[in-house]
Scaffold this active site. Structure first.
Site, PDB file in Angstrom:
ATOM      1  N   ASP A   1      -6.461 -14.427   8.650  1.00 48.21           N
ATOM      2  CA  ASP A   1      -5.171 -14.325   7.926  1.00 48.21           C
ATOM      3  C   ASP A   1      -4.162 -15.309   8.220  1.00 48.21           C
ATOM      4  OD1 ASP A   1      -6.117 -12.192   6.158  1.00 48.21           O
ATOM      5  OD2 ASP A   1      -5.395 -10.692   7.644  1.00 48.21           O
TER       6      ASP A   1
ATOM      7  N   ASP B   1      -1.334 -13.157   1.641  1.00 50.01           N
ATOM      8  CA  ASP B   1      -1.927 -12.197   2.327  1.00 50.01           C
ATOM      9  C   ASP B   1      -2.213 -12.606   3.702  1.00 50.01           C
ATOM     10  OD1 ASP B   1      -2.724  -9.733   3.231  1.00 50.01           O
ATOM     11  OD2 ASP B   1      -4.682  -9.840   2.014  1.00 50.01           O
TER      12      ASP B   1
ATOM     13  N   HIS C   1       0.860  -1.066   0.004  1.00 51.10           N
ATOM     14  CA  HIS C   1      -0.083  -0.149  -0.004  1.00 51.10           C
ATOM     15  C   HIS C   1       1.004   1.136   0.073  1.00 51.10           C
ATOM     16  CE1 HIS C   1      -2.118  -2.992   2.478  1.00 51.10           C
ATOM     17  NE2 HIS C   1      -3.343  -2.651   1.743  1.00 51.10           N
TER      18      HIS C   1
ATOM     19  N   MET D   1       2.635  -5.717  -7.852  1.00 45.07           N
ATOM     20  CA  MET D   1       1.309  -5.424  -7.355  1.00 45.07           C
ATOM     21  C   MET D   1       1.450  -4.330  -6.281  1.00 45.07           C
ATOM     22  SD  MET D   1      -1.075  -5.391  -4.746  1.00 45.07           S
ATOM     23  CE  MET D   1      -1.711  -6.867  -3.903  1.00 45.07           C
TER      24      MET D   1
ATOM     25  N   HIS E   1     -11.374 -14.427   2.816  1.00 45.71           N
ATOM     26  CA  HIS E   1     -12.569 -13.719   2.581  1.00 45.71           C
ATOM     27  C   HIS E   1     -13.808 -14.568   1.974  1.00 45.71           C
ATOM     28  CE1 HIS E   1      -9.956  -9.803   2.310  1.00 45.71           C
ATOM     29  NE2 HIS E   1      -9.794 -10.422   3.129  1.00 45.71           N
TER      30      HIS E   1
ATOM     31  N   ASP F   1      -4.901 -13.875  -3.392  1.00 47.61           N
ATOM     32  CA  ASP F   1      -4.504 -13.683  -1.858  1.00 47.61           C
ATOM     33  C   ASP F   1      -4.581 -14.892  -1.161  1.00 47.61           C
ATOM     34  OD1 ASP F   1      -3.593 -10.792  -2.373  1.00 47.61           O
ATOM     35  OD2 ASP F   1      -5.218 -10.117  -0.930  1.00 47.61           O
TER      36      ASP F   1
ATOM     37  N   ASP G   1     -11.656 -12.124  10.918  1.00 48.88           N
ATOM     38  CA  ASP G   1     -10.549 -12.142   9.965  1.00 48.88           C
ATOM     39  C   ASP G   1      -9.188 -12.554  10.571  1.00 48.88           C
ATOM     40  OD1 ASP G   1      -9.069 -11.710   7.762  1.00 48.88           O
ATOM     41  OD2 ASP G   1      -9.124  -9.509   7.852  1.00 48.88           O
TER      42      ASP G   1
ATOM     43  N   GLU H   1     -10.864  -6.753  -4.944  1.00 52.81           N
ATOM     44  CA  GLU H   1     -10.732  -7.763  -3.648  1.00 52.81           C
ATOM     45  C   GLU H   1     -11.892  -7.775  -2.984  1.00 52.81           C
ATOM     46  OE1 GLU H   1      -7.123  -8.098  -1.727  1.00 52.81           O
ATOM     47  OE2 GLU H   1      -8.082  -9.212   0.099  1.00 52.81           O
TER      48      GLU H   1
ATOM     49  N   GLU I   1      -9.498 -13.681  -2.304  1.00 58.11           N
ATOM     50  CA  GLU I   1      -8.790 -13.937  -0.965  1.00 58.11           C
ATOM     51  C   GLU I   1      -9.178 -15.334  -0.345  1.00 58.11           C
ATOM     52  OE1 GLU I   1      -7.071 -11.202   1.529  1.00 58.11           O
ATOM     53  OE2 GLU I   1      -7.806 -12.495   3.382  1.00 58.11           O
TER      54      GLU I   1
ATOM     55  N   LYS J   1     -14.605  -8.746   0.056  1.00 59.22           N
ATOM     56  CA  LYS J   1     -14.723  -9.309   1.419  1.00 59.22           C
ATOM     57  C   LYS J   1     -15.986  -9.079   2.001  1.00 59.22           C
ATOM     58  CE  LYS J   1     -12.056  -9.126   5.844  1.00 59.22           C
ATOM     59  NZ  LYS J   1     -11.036  -8.432   6.445  1.00 59.22           N
TER      60      LYS J   1
ATOM     61  N   ASP K   1       2.264   1.731   3.415  1.00 57.33           N
ATOM     62  CA  ASP K   1       3.211   0.835   4.051  1.00 57.33           C
ATOM     63  C   ASP K   1       4.769   1.269   3.857  1.00 57.33           C
ATOM     64  OD1 ASP K   1       1.148  -0.847   4.145  1.00 57.33           O
ATOM     65  OD2 ASP K   1       1.569  -2.300   2.623  1.00 57.33           O
TER      66      ASP K   1
HETATM   67  C1  GLT Z   1      -5.862  -5.650   4.508  1.00 60.83           C
HETATM   68  C2  GLT Z   1      -6.820  -6.805   3.755  1.00 60.83           C
HETATM   69  C3  GLT Z   1      -6.166  -7.332   2.855  1.00 60.83           C
HETATM   70  C4  GLT Z   1      -5.949  -6.544   1.384  1.00 60.83           C
HETATM   71  C5  GLT Z   1      -4.862  -5.824   1.496  1.00 60.83           C
HETATM   72  C6  GLT Z   1      -4.961  -4.886   0.496  1.00 60.83           C
HETATM   73  S1  GLT Z   1      -5.190  -4.742   3.058  1.00 60.83           S
HETATM   74  O1  GLT Z   1      -4.522  -6.199   4.881  1.00 60.83           O
HETATM   75  O2  GLT Z   1      -6.889  -7.424   4.966  1.00 60.83           O
HETATM   76  O3  GLT Z   1      -7.141  -8.553   2.661  1.00 60.83           O
HETATM   77  O4  GLT Z   1      -5.746  -7.575   0.559  1.00 60.83           O
HETATM   78  O5  GLT Z   1      -5.696  -3.724   0.561  1.00 60.83           O
HETATM   79 MN    MN Z   2      -7.721 -11.283   6.193  1.00 62.69          MN
HETATM   80 MN    MN Z   3      -6.208  -9.903   0.839  1.00 64.83          MN
HETATM   81 MN    MN Z   4      -7.718 -10.136   4.219  1.00 63.56          MN
END
Ligand code: GLT
Ligand code: MN
Ligand code: MN
Ligand code: MN
Length: 386
Positions: A256, A286, A53, A87, A219, A244, A254, A180, A216, A182, A56
């Site tokens: 990750d 991600d 980003h 990206m 998501h 992702d 969430d 993306e 993702e 979510k 970042d």
């Molecule tokens: C954030 C989010 C991710 C996205 C990122 C891109 S930012 O961490 O949870 O899923 O991919 O903006």
């Molecule tokens: Mn996440």
């Molecule tokens: Mn993501």
């Molecule tokens: Mn995410």
């Protein structure tokens, strides 16, 4: 030996290995790691690229001189360690200005600021060589719908995406934009919550060919959906622009998690889909290390994401070469030359013959397709006993 190479095109975000472990209930558990250091460590682990980003790398309140110094230092690290930036994206979620949305804010000033910030971030991405631009609308959504903006928000979102695509073309950046989806978090209901919603929306844009998906794993899982199914639909539509990879328990916040950590079977079918379909884009992790971990845990996490992908890729090859599994699949897919000739192309004659055909409905309903045995063979392959 499952060591990644550049050809694997594994990427991480600065925000992923740089995650400090902050959550809504607790402070950071790890110190901030600077971007050049992250580049050096990722390169040593065999990653191909690093994504970011705008903020970042460059703090939101940096002066032009500070920005240029940070970018130069980052570019030096990239070239020293042979990493690329495939990206780039915009942080349209951290600053309080975006608390009620960015492109879908009901405040025209916030929408204008979001466009301006994104164009600056696109300039940064282009300077770093990125050709994919991700749009994750984290704050694009609502907790309450009393403001009555549901249809307007979609219109504002569409206008913004059309504007940004035109900006990219006017600058000659050649970006492909990846939406993306979510379903929730940080908003109660995020707009364009699933891969399917984003695909439908893209068809309404002025330049739909410039827009695709960045699905993702976590998501779609949060939405209670199958990630391999969503990715298959994106591939089928020619819209898998980026991906992702991570993991997630269904019905949780969430998370990750490290790729494959929670649902290795789903991860296996996803890797199979990516490898068999010839997906050639970056494979972006991600995700982040558990909040419990120190820096050693961060690198164990990053290495683990890549190793698990490569181990599953090896399993995909074994699956394709396993005679018993392939025989079970061949038996599952019943062919019928006579009927397929009638269903292949519509002609009045084919339709007439098909309507007149006598089907053995009972036999069709009685046959067992062998999926229990096939799935068990798959499990045994995954568990390492074949
Ligand atoms: C954030 C989010 C991710 C996205 C990122 C891109 S930012 O961490 O949870 O899923 O991919 O903006
Ligand atoms: Mn996440
Ligand atoms: Mn993501
Ligand atoms: Mn995410």
């Amino acid at each position: 030996d499952f060591t990644p190479t550049l050809a694997d095109r594994f990427t991480f975000g600065l925000w992923t290995v740089g995650n400090t472990g902050r959550d809504p209930f607790g402070e950071a558990t790890r110190p901030v790691l600077r971007a050049p250091y992250l580049v050096e460590k990722l390169a040593a682990l065999g990653a191909y690229g690093v994504n970011l980003h705008d903020n970042d790398l460059v703090p939101i309140d940096a002066t032009a001189a500070q920005r240029d110094a940070l970018v130069r230092e980052f570019q030096q690290a990239l070239s020293d360690h042979g990493l690329v930036v495939p990206m780039a994206t915009t942080n349209l979620f951290s600053d309080p200005a975006f608390k009620d949305g960015a492109f879908t804010s009901a405040d025209a000033r916030v929408r204008a600021y979001a466009l301006s910030k994104t164009m600056h971030a696109m300039d940064l991405g282009a300077e770093l060589g990125a050709d994919t631009y991700v749009l994750w609308g984290g704050r694009e959504g609502t907790e309450v719908d009393a403001g009555g903006k549901l249809l307007d928000a979609l219109g504002w979102f569409r206008d913004s995406l059309n504007y940004l695509a035109a900006y990219s073309e006017s600058q000659g950046y050649g970006y492909r934009f990846a939406l993306e989806p979510k379903p929730n978090e940080p908003r109660a209901d995020i707009f364009l919550p699933t891969v399917g919603s984003a695909l439908g929306f893209i068809a309404t844009l002025e330049r739909p060919e410039l827009f695709g998906l960045n699905p993702e794993f976590a998501h779609e899982t949060m939405a209670g959906l199958s990630f391999p199914h969503a990715v298959a639909q994106a591939i089928d539509a020619g819209k898998l622009f980026h991906i992702d990879l991570n993991d997630q328990k269904m019905g949780r916040f969430d998370q990750d998690l490290r790729f494959g950590a929670e649902n290795p079977k789903g991860a296996f079918f996803l890797v199979q889909l990516l490898e068999d379909s010839g997906y050639a884009g970056p494979k972006h992790f991600d995700a982040h290390a558990l909040r419990t971990e120190d820096e050693a845990g961060v690198w164990a996490f990053a290495r683990g994401c890549m190793r698990t992908y490569l181990i599953l890729k090896d399993k995909v090859q074994r699956f394709a070469q396993d005679a018993e599994i392939q025989a079970a699949i061949a038996a599952y897919r019943v062919q019928d030359a006579e009927l397929e000739a009638l269903t292949g192309t519509f002609t009045p004659e084919n339709a007439g013959a098909l309507k007149a055909h006598a089907f053995d409905r009972a036999a069709l309903g009685t046959r067992g397709p062998g999926l229990e045995a096939l799935d068990q063979l798959t499990m045994e392959l995954l568990l390492g006993v074949r």
